[in-house]
Design a protein around this motif. Structure first.
Motif, PDB file in Angstrom:
ATOM      1  N   VAL A  11       0.836  -1.186   0.000  1.00  0.00           N
ATOM      2  CA  VAL A  11       0.000   0.000   0.000  1.00  0.00           C
ATOM      3  C   VAL A  11       0.870   1.235   0.000  1.00  0.00           C
ATOM      4  N   TYR A  12       0.548   2.155  -0.874  1.00  0.00           N
ATOM      5  CA  TYR A  12       1.296   3.404  -0.953  1.00  0.00           C
ATOM      6  C   TYR A  12       0.519   4.499  -0.247  1.00  0.00           C
ATOM      7  N   CYS A  13       1.166   5.150   0.700  1.00  0.00           N
ATOM      8  CA  CYS A  13       0.517   6.192   1.482  1.00  0.00           C
ATOM      9  C   CYS A  13       0.733   7.547   0.827  1.00  0.00           C
ATOM     10  N   LYS A  14      -0.338   8.194   0.430  1.00  0.00           N
ATOM     11  CA  LYS A  14      -0.232   9.485  -0.244  1.00  0.00           C
ATOM     12  C   LYS A  14      -0.067  10.594   0.786  1.00  0.00           C
ATOM     13  N   SER A  15       1.042  11.296   0.732  1.00  0.00           N
ATOM     14  CA  SER A  15       1.329  12.311   1.738  1.00  0.00           C
ATOM     15  C   SER A  15       0.323  13.455   1.706  1.00  0.00           C
ATOM     16  N   ASP A  16      -0.207  13.789   0.515  1.00  0.00           N
ATOM     17  CA  ASP A  16      -1.130  14.912   0.445  1.00  0.00           C
ATOM     18  C   ASP A  16      -2.472  14.578   1.078  1.00  0.00           C
ATOM     19  N   ALA A  17      -2.815  13.273   1.112  1.00  0.00           N
ATOM     20  CA  ALA A  17      -4.108  12.888   1.664  1.00  0.00           C
ATOM     21  C   ALA A  17      -4.068  12.735   3.179  1.00  0.00           C
ATOM     22  N   MET A  18      -2.887  12.372   3.730  1.00  0.00           N
ATOM     23  CA  MET A  18      -2.816  12.080   5.154  1.00  0.00           C
ATOM     24  C   MET A  18      -1.840  12.983   5.890  1.00  0.00           C
ATOM     25  N   ASN A  19      -1.376  14.014   5.236  1.00  0.00           N
ATOM     26  CA  ASN A  19      -0.484  14.974   5.861  1.00  0.00           C
ATOM     27  C   ASN A  19       0.803  14.329   6.353  1.00  0.00           C
ATOM     28  N   PHE A  20       1.279  13.309   5.634  1.00  0.00           N
ATOM     29  CA  PHE A  20       2.561  12.697   5.955  1.00  0.00           C
ATOM     30  C   PHE A  20       3.648  13.456   5.204  1.00  0.00           C
ATOM     31  N   SER A  21       4.834  13.487   5.792  1.00  0.00           N
ATOM     32  CA  SER A  21       5.924  14.216   5.153  1.00  0.00           C
ATOM     33  C   SER A  21       6.558  13.427   4.025  1.00  0.00           C
ATOM     34  N   GLU A  22       6.292  12.114   3.965  1.00  0.00           N
ATOM     35  CA  GLU A  22       6.837  11.301   2.895  1.00  0.00           C
ATOM     36  C   GLU A  22       5.892  10.147   2.616  1.00  0.00           C
ATOM     37  N   ALA A  23       6.082   9.489   1.479  1.00  0.00           N
ATOM     38  CA  ALA A  23       5.187   8.417   1.083  1.00  0.00           C
ATOM     39  C   ALA A  23       5.596   7.104   1.716  1.00  0.00           C
ATOM     40  N   GLY A  24       4.735   6.073   1.593  1.00  0.00           N
ATOM     41  CA  GLY A  24       5.076   4.801   2.189  1.00  0.00           C
ATOM     42  C   GLY A  24       4.305   3.633   1.630  1.00  0.00           C
ATOM     43  N   TYR A  25       4.767   2.422   1.934  1.00  0.00           N
ATOM     44  CA  TYR A  25       4.123   1.205   1.462  1.00  0.00           C
ATOM     45  C   TYR A  25       3.812   0.277   2.621  1.00  0.00           C
ATOM     46  N   ILE A  26       2.790  -0.563   2.445  1.00  0.00           N
ATOM     47  CA  ILE A  26       2.453  -1.573   3.441  1.00  0.00           C
ATOM     48  C   ILE A  26       2.471  -2.939   2.777  1.00  0.00           C
ATOM     49  N   ASN A  27       3.301  -3.842   3.271  1.00  0.00           N
ATOM     50  CA  ASN A  27       3.361  -5.195   2.729  1.00  0.00           C
ATOM     51  C   ASN A  27       2.232  -6.014   3.320  1.00  0.00           C
ATOM     52  N   MET A  28       1.377  -6.586   2.471  1.00  0.00           N
ATOM     53  CA  MET A  28       0.225  -7.338   2.931  1.00  0.00           C
ATOM     54  C   MET A  28       0.555  -8.764   3.341  1.00  0.00           C
ATOM     55  N   LEU A  51      -2.463   0.716  -3.433  1.00  0.00           N
ATOM     56  CA  LEU A  51      -1.802  -0.584  -3.488  1.00  0.00           C
ATOM     57  C   LEU A  51      -0.619  -0.556  -4.442  1.00  0.00           C
ATOM     58  N   GLU A  52       0.476  -1.170  -4.016  1.00  0.00           N
ATOM     59  CA  GLU A  52       1.669  -1.310  -4.840  1.00  0.00           C
ATOM     60  C   GLU A  52       2.184  -2.738  -4.703  1.00  0.00           C
ATOM     61  N   ALA A  53       3.175  -3.102  -5.481  1.00  0.00           N
ATOM     62  CA  ALA A  53       3.638  -4.490  -5.494  1.00  0.00           C
ATOM     63  C   ALA A  53       5.038  -4.696  -4.936  1.00  0.00           C
ATOM     64  N   LYS A  54       5.772  -3.625  -4.667  1.00  0.00           N
ATOM     65  CA  LYS A  54       7.152  -3.798  -4.229  1.00  0.00           C
ATOM     66  C   LYS A  54       7.588  -2.608  -3.389  1.00  0.00           C
ATOM     67  N   VAL A  55       8.290  -2.896  -2.306  1.00  0.00           N
ATOM     68  CA  VAL A  55       8.819  -1.841  -1.452  1.00  0.00           C
ATOM     69  C   VAL A  55       9.826  -1.006  -2.237  1.00  0.00           C
ATOM     70  N   SER A  56       9.739   0.308  -2.086  1.00  0.00           N
ATOM     71  CA  SER A  56      10.647   1.204  -2.800  1.00  0.00           C
ATOM     72  C   SER A  56      11.078   2.325  -1.862  1.00  0.00           C
ATOM     73  N   SER A  57      11.716   3.331  -2.410  1.00  0.00           N
ATOM     74  CA  SER A  57      12.200   4.449  -1.598  1.00  0.00           C
ATOM     75  C   SER A  57      11.057   5.247  -0.985  1.00  0.00           C
ATOM     76  N   ARG A  58       9.837   5.075  -1.493  1.00  0.00           N
ATOM     77  CA  ARG A  58       8.685   5.795  -0.947  1.00  0.00           C
ATOM     78  C   ARG A  58       8.007   5.042   0.192  1.00  0.00           C
ATOM     79  N   THR A  59       8.456   3.844   0.456  1.00  0.00           N
ATOM     80  CA  THR A  59       7.793   2.966   1.413  1.00  0.00           C
ATOM     81  C   THR A  59       7.919   3.462   2.848  1.00  0.00           C
ATOM     82  N   THR A  60       6.803   3.399   3.583  1.00  0.00           N
ATOM     83  CA  THR A  60       6.839   3.697   5.019  1.00  0.00           C
ATOM     84  C   THR A  60       6.279   2.563   5.855  1.00  0.00           C
ATOM     85  N   HIS A  61       5.405   1.727   5.285  1.00  0.00           N
ATOM     86  CA  HIS A  61       4.773   0.653   6.043  1.00  0.00           C
ATOM     87  C   HIS A  61       4.855  -0.677   5.292  1.00  0.00           C
TER      88      HIS A  61
END
Length: 214
Positions: A11-28, A51-61
């Protein structure tokens, strides 16, 4: 411990939607498809993630169905991501909002989970793993498990240099070579070192030397 390797839904976390300073991913995790679909529906309902398929530099979770050593789990540790149980998603659904992560962190899996995450939070974008920086060039053989490109990516992610051939390499992963000056180790040397965020002694992973085409 034998590695349980593979990719899973993220899962990719959109910083503009949740007021996070950076993006992130969640491995299911490696759950059945129905679990992935259910969690994906929760993510859509609560919003703020893609949703995304691979952890990257934007990943937080990284979310897992248990303490299993997958490629995405190792990538998540190396990048200082939150490593969480699936319960975080389902409990968040019950509350109708994303809950604080600490209660759901899989820090009993490895001390590196919390250590790397705290370092990432402390240093932010400047955070970078240096685990393999002083190892010298590392050559990864063909036909390794996990695949060569994945191991190479993990080595580079953790500050290592990947050699194009055994010539000039200080460490060879996945195949023994005749040069006795080179440490020839199994793939688990890379995986275990990342899992524990500590460079493991190569002597514990040495491959038996034999005639080799390398």
């Amino acid at each position: 411990m034998e590695p349980l390797l593979g990719n899973a839904g993220l899962v990719y976390c959109k910083s503009d939607a949740m007021n996070f300073s950076e993006a992130g991913y969640i491995n299911m995790g490696r759950g059945i498809d129905r679990d992935i679909e259910t969690m994906a529906a929760v993510v859509i309902k609560l919003g703020g993630f893609e949703l995304e398929a691979k952890v990257s530099s934007r990943t937080t979770h990284v979310v897992s169905d248990g303490p299993k050593r997958t490629l995405n789990m190792l990538r998540g540790i190396a990048r200082g991501c939150w490593i969480l149980t699936q319960e975080w998603i389902f409990r968040s659904l019950e509350r109708g909002r994303w809950l604080e992560e600490e209660e759901f962190e899989i820090d009993h899996f490895s001390s590196a989970v919390k250590h790397c995450r705290l370092e990432k939070q402390c240093f932010g974008p400047a955070f970078k793993q240096v685990l393999f920086r002083r190892c010298g060039p590392i050559f990864v053989a063909h036909n390794t498990s996990p695949p060569t490109t994945d191991l190479q990516d993990l080595v580079k992610l953790c500050g290592g240099r990947v050699a194009k051939s055994t010539r000039g390499a200080a460490i060879v992963v996945g195949v023994p070579v005749r040069n006795e000056q080179v440490a020839c180790v199994s793939e688990n040397w890379v995986l275990d070192s990342i899992m524990w965020n500590r460079l493991k002694p190569t002597k514990d992973y040495i491959l038996e030397r034999r005639l080799s085409s390398y």
